[in-house]
Design an enzyme around this catalytic site. Structure first.
Site, PDB file in Angstrom:
ATOM      1  N   MET A 195       0.866  -1.110   0.081  1.00 16.82           N
ATOM      2  CA  MET A 195      -0.023   0.197  -0.183  1.00 16.82           C
ATOM      3  C   MET A 195       0.970   1.320  -0.002  1.00 16.82           C
ATOM      4  O   MET A 195       1.001   1.999   0.802  1.00 16.82           O
ATOM      5  CB  MET A 195      -0.706   0.020   1.311  1.00 16.82           C
ATOM      6  CG  MET A 195      -1.936  -1.052   1.166  1.00 16.82           C
ATOM      7  SD  MET A 195      -2.675  -1.455   2.817  1.00 16.82           S
ATOM      8  CE  MET A 195      -1.522  -2.548   3.358  1.00 16.82           C
ATOM      9  N   MET A 246     -10.233  -5.525  -1.753  1.00 15.06           N
ATOM     10  CA  MET A 246     -10.063  -4.913  -0.323  1.00 15.06           C
ATOM     11  C   MET A 246     -11.670  -4.922   0.059  1.00 15.06           C
ATOM     12  O   MET A 246     -12.565  -4.296  -0.598  1.00 15.06           O
ATOM     13  CB  MET A 246      -9.413  -3.581  -0.326  1.00 15.06           C
ATOM     14  CG  MET A 246      -8.100  -3.605  -0.656  1.00 15.06           C
ATOM     15  SD  MET A 246      -7.018  -4.387   0.509  1.00 15.06           S
ATOM     16  CE  MET A 246      -7.572  -3.857   1.904  1.00 15.06           C
ATOM     17  N   ASP A 293      -9.771  -9.025   1.697  1.00 16.72           N
ATOM     18  CA  ASP A 293      -8.770  -8.582   2.775  1.00 16.72           C
ATOM     19  C   ASP A 293      -9.483  -7.396   3.598  1.00 16.72           C
ATOM     20  O   ASP A 293     -10.167  -6.228   2.843  1.00 16.72           O
ATOM     21  CB  ASP A 293      -7.452  -7.907   2.310  1.00 16.72           C
ATOM     22  CG  ASP A 293      -6.393  -7.497   3.276  1.00 16.72           C
ATOM     23  OD1 ASP A 293      -6.798  -7.421   4.468  1.00 16.72           O
ATOM     24  OD2 ASP A 293      -5.422  -6.831   2.809  1.00 16.72           O
TER      25      ASP A 293
END
Ligand code: DX5
Ligand code: ZN
Length: 238
Positions: free
Chosen positions: A68, A159, A193
């Site tokens: 990230m 995500m 996630d």
């Protein structure tokens, strides 16, 4: 369907990292997930290649580096050399950012499309290191933006929270993204996630996710082996 659980060390005790990794192994975790945050792509700073190297030294489990970070291309080699097996980059680094997140400090980062040439350059960079390629989409980024490169990937990470912190609430917007990937015939790993636990996992597995990433649920569990077993059992009969 075989479900693999990937434990994110973000919620581990960093003073006892080796013990945390051993707990993962004992509990039946299949992969270690390392959340790398740079304070730019996301507001927080976490860890870098040195920690991947430290984890590498204490386990044979595959390690996924979830980058990230801005300009991931500058750091792919370092994470590969540190021992990551799967390198995960964010789609939001490969396209024009939406107006609301163009400036430094505006989160979450989101795009509507990616530049496939730019993405392919990094796919090649990761492959040249002999590593698996994973592309990740934030909750606000449509998974369809990956369409031009899906055939080149080993995995997609969807995500289900805006990245930056563990312990956030699961966002259901992730579920139809997983279903779409399977509906168009994507056969590689689909990982989820953020906010994964016994309550949220059934719907994502039903939709087709086969890798469940968990930080807070796993590391706060009173019965880690039992909880991992239960997550894996969700794939039985699918
Ligand atoms: C979020 C990270 C996740 C996070 C998951 O930015 O990418 O991997 O650590 O944490 P939980 O499982 O607590 O939502
Ligand atoms: Zn992560």
């Amino acid at each position: 369907m075989r479900i693999d659980v990937s434990a994110s060390i973000l919620a581990a005790d960093f003073g006892k990292l080796a013990e945390a990794v051993q707990l993962c192994e004992r509990a039946g975790v299949g992969r270690i997930h390392v959340d790398v945050m740079d304070g730019h792509f996301v507001p927080t700073i976490t860890i870098g290649p040195l920690v991947v190297q430290a984890v590498r030294a204490c386990t044979k489990l595959p390690i996924a580096a979830h980058l990230m970070i801005e300009n991931p291309w500058d750091h792919i080699d370092a994470f590969a050399d540190a021992g990551a097996d799967i390198i995960g980059v964010h789609a939001e680094c490969y396209g024009a950012r939406r107006l609301a997140c163009r400036e430094h400090g505006q989160y979450p980062k989101e795009v509507d499309a990616i530049d496939p040439h730019k993405a392919r350059a990094d796919i090649r960079r990761i492959r040249d290191k002999g590593k698996q390629v994973c592309f990740t989409v934030n909750p606000g980024t449509p998974v369809q933006c990956l369409d031009p490169i899906l055939g080149d990937l080993d995995a997609v990470l969807v995500m289900s929270v805006n990245p930056g912190f563990s312990g956030q609430k699961f966002m259901p917007v992730a579920v139809p993204k997983i279903a779409w990937l399977r509906s168009i015939g994507f056969k590689k790993d689909v990982a989820i996630d953020g906010g994964v636990n016994a309550q949220t996992a059934p719907a994502v597995v039903q939709a087709g996710a086969n890798v469940l990433v968990t930080a807070s649920y796993f590391f706060s569990s009173k019965d880690p082996a039992g909880d991992i077993k239960a997550l894996k059992a969700l794939g039985e009969g699918l």
